[in-house]
Structures are given as C-alpha cells and as structure tokens.
Enzyme design. Structure first.
Site, PDB file in Angstrom:
ATOM      1  N   LYS A  73      -7.938 -21.599  18.216  1.00 25.10           N
ATOM      2  CA  LYS A  73      -8.328 -22.468  17.897  1.00 25.10           C
ATOM      3  C   LYS A  73      -8.407 -23.632  19.318  1.00 25.10           C
ATOM      4  CE  LYS A  73      -4.311 -25.821  19.380  1.00 25.10           C
ATOM      5  NZ  LYS A  73      -5.321 -27.196  19.907  1.00 25.10           N
TER       6      LYS A  73
ATOM      7  N   LYS B   8       0.176 -20.276  31.420  1.00 26.63           N
ATOM      8  CA  LYS B   8       0.125 -22.644  31.681  1.00 26.63           C
ATOM      9  C   LYS B   8       0.029 -22.870  32.877  1.00 26.63           C
ATOM     10  CE  LYS B   8       1.668 -21.888  26.142  1.00 26.63           C
ATOM     11  NZ  LYS B   8       2.236 -22.252  25.038  1.00 26.63           N
TER      12      LYS B   8
ATOM     13  N   LYS C  80      -8.589 -13.059  21.387  1.00 28.99           N
ATOM     14  CA  LYS C  80      -8.482 -13.673  20.225  1.00 28.99           C
ATOM     15  C   LYS C  80      -8.390 -14.732  19.764  1.00 28.99           C
ATOM     16  CE  LYS C  80      -3.008 -14.313  19.352  1.00 28.99           C
ATOM     17  NZ  LYS C  80      -1.381 -14.846  20.226  1.00 28.99           N
TER      18      LYS C  80
END
Length: 342
Positions: free
Chosen positions: A204, A118, A201
């Site tokens: 969203k 991240k 995966k």
C-alpha cells in the site's frame, strides 16, 4: 506430566493500516475463509494495538479498522461461524502480553528482522511498543490457546518467537498449559508482488497505485491494472522452471493460480505458449469475477458503520469468553493472588 489435548483453533490478525489490496486478500483473507470449517474454531482479529506501535491518525485508524472488518466479511468470513473483533476490545491480549514480556528475553526481541527493518538506525527513537510487539503477538495467539496460525513468510519468525515463549513459560512453571502453535503457510500466491516490479512485494506504500489492486477498486479499474501490468515479450512457458528468471510473468501466473484454485503448474499446462496479449485479458476477467463483488460489498458495509461496530462488539464478547478463563488460569499458575477477571 500428562500432555494436554488442545481444542483445534485458528487465530490470525491483520493490522488496520488502510488500503487493503490483492496481496492481503490472497495472502490472508482468502485463506482465512478457506479455514472457516465447522470442525475448527476460527478467530480473526483487527490488531489495532499493533497498529499504534507507529503513529496513526485517530480518525484514519478508526476508519481503517471498520474497513478491514468490512473486508473480512465481504471476502466471505461469516461472523456467525468465525469470531471477528478488534484487539483493543479484548483487554486479555494486553494483560497476557505483560506476562510474556517477563518471559521473553531482550536478545530474542533484538533478533527480530522486522524490528531491525522498521527501526533501522533510529532504534533509540523507536517506540517501546515497536520493540516489544512480538510479545503482544504471542499473547494474541496464546490467549486463545490457538493451535494453528495462517501466516505469510514475513511473519514466520514472529510465530517461532511465540513458540519459544510458550515453551519457556511451560518449562519455567512446570506446566503443559500453552500449546506449541503450528504455522500454516500454503498457497500459490501467499506473497503477491507488485504489478510494476515483480521483484518487490505488493504494498500500500508504493507511490504508484498501478502497482497494486486495491480491494476497493471497481471492475473497470481492476481490469485496467491487469492489462497494464508489467510483463516481458516472451510467451508463457509450459513448465514452472521457465519462470525462474521472469519475476513479472511468475507473479501473474501465481495470481491466476490463486484466484482459480489451481497450482501454477496446472496453469502453465493449460496456458503454456500463450502470449501476454492473450493471457492478460483472461486474468483480468478472472480477477474482476472474483474481486469486484468483494469491493461492492465492502462499499455497502462501509455505509453501515453501526452494523460493523455491532459485529465487532459481539465478536469481542465471544472472544473474551475464551480468553478470560485462559488468562485467569495463567495468573493462577504465576501465583497472582486474587487476580479475577471481569
């Protein structure tokens, strides 16, 4: 030192980051419901403090928190059987996290795969919260003395850190106070992949809405997305080994298995030899039967925000009744004089 016997208790949380999808349902919500048993205390949390480790629009965060709570309830979680609340309403999480910040080591945090992913090359500009949030995650779990945590593979490292923090705290203070929490990783589709690319995966953040089934999708949309899901030209095999080089086929079989409470092996024993033209309509019918009632109930609940807020407030009271004494005892172990919880 006598070994402490801990009450069997499940804790897990999901970030209210919006757009709940099939991966969230099969990988988390459905499993939460399955663990909701009279003999096990179950505590489920909307972890809004974790969400703000990266910038969130305040109105969207509030909406997503309520929507996540609606998703929990629509999926089958009963607020009378399980404790449902949002993290920021229980200050013991943050207070215990500070204690754990002083127990955890910098090197432990720097090894976290999600921190590396991240923050990337921009680590110096990432928030301190993003770096330290595994310590808050440990506090989320241990402020309830949770013995079991249902997690996906991507969170297993964070649970291992939670165990390390508990072990170090117990060792440093010569106590057997925090349990060594066990991960619960099971199910055919704990990792649901994109309907457009079986190697990725379901997410969203994928720009294509056809890559995922949203928990707010109606019956027609669910069926359409299943029909248009990427596949290959071959028939389904009868043995699981036949899916090893077929990611899209494996994903659809796993989804069917999870929705029908079967193993992938059982699905293939029944479906082996079928072409996708025959299998997809069967999967679409199953998905609509299981998911459309959830999306309908979510829509109803989102029209009753006051009802959701009341459920969250009541859940926070129940959560604090467990968390406050554990934090108080932690303060006493550490030697904080006169630290009383309100």
């Amino acid at each position: 030192m006598t070994e402490t016997k801990f009450t069997p208790r499940v804790f897990s949380g999901i970030q209210p980051s919006g757009n709940l999808h099939l991966g969230n349902y099969l990988g988390a919500l459905k499993r939460f419901v399955d663990m909701q048993q009279p003999e096990m205390e179950t505590i489920y949390c909307m972890v809004d403090l974790h969400a703000i480790t990266v910038w969130q629009d305040p109105k969207e965060l509030a909406h997503s928190t309520r929507e996540l709570c609606a998703g929990f309830i629509a999926a089958g979680l009963d607020p009378e059987m399980s404790i449902l609340f949002n993290q920021s309403q229980v200050p013991e999480h943050s207070q215990l996290a500070w204690i754990f910040n002083c127990v955890a080591r910098m090197g432990w945090m720097q090894r976290m795969t999600q921190w590396k992913d991240k923050a990337g090359k921009n680590q110096q500009n990432a928030s301190l919260g993003l770096f330290a949030y595994p310590s808050l995650m440990a506090a989320d779990i241990l402020t309830y003395h949770a013995t079991h945590v249902p997690v996906g593979e991507d969170q297993k490292q964070h649970l291992e850190l939670t165990r390390d923090i508990a072990i170090k705290f117990n060792h440093d203070y010569g106590v057997d106070f925090f349990p060594i929490t066990e991960p619960v990783i099971e199910g055919a589709a704990t990792r649901v992949m994109s309907l457009r690319d079986g190697s990725k995966k379901m997410s969203k953040s994928d720009p294509s809405d056809m890559s995922r089934i949203n928990m707010t999708d109606d019956a027609d949309t669910i069926a359409k997305k299943i029909r248009k899901a990427k596949t290959d030209p071959d028939a389904l095999p009868s043995e699981i080994d036949g899916l090893s080089e077929r990611p899209e086929a494996r994903n659809l079989v796993n989804i069917y298995a999870a929705l029908s409470e079967l193993t992938p092996e059982q699905v293939l024993a029944e479906m082996g030899g079928k072409q996708f033209g025959e299998f997809k309509p069967m999967l679409a019918e199953l998905a609509v039967a299981k998911l459309a009632p959830i999306s309908s109930e979510m829509a109803r609940l989102m029209g009753e925000e006051a009802e959701i807020d009341q459920i969250l407030a009541k859940g926070a009271e129940k959560a604090r009744a467990i968390a406050a004494p554990i934090l108080q005892h932690t303060y006493e172990i550490v030697g904080m004089v006169g630290a009383k919880q309100g």
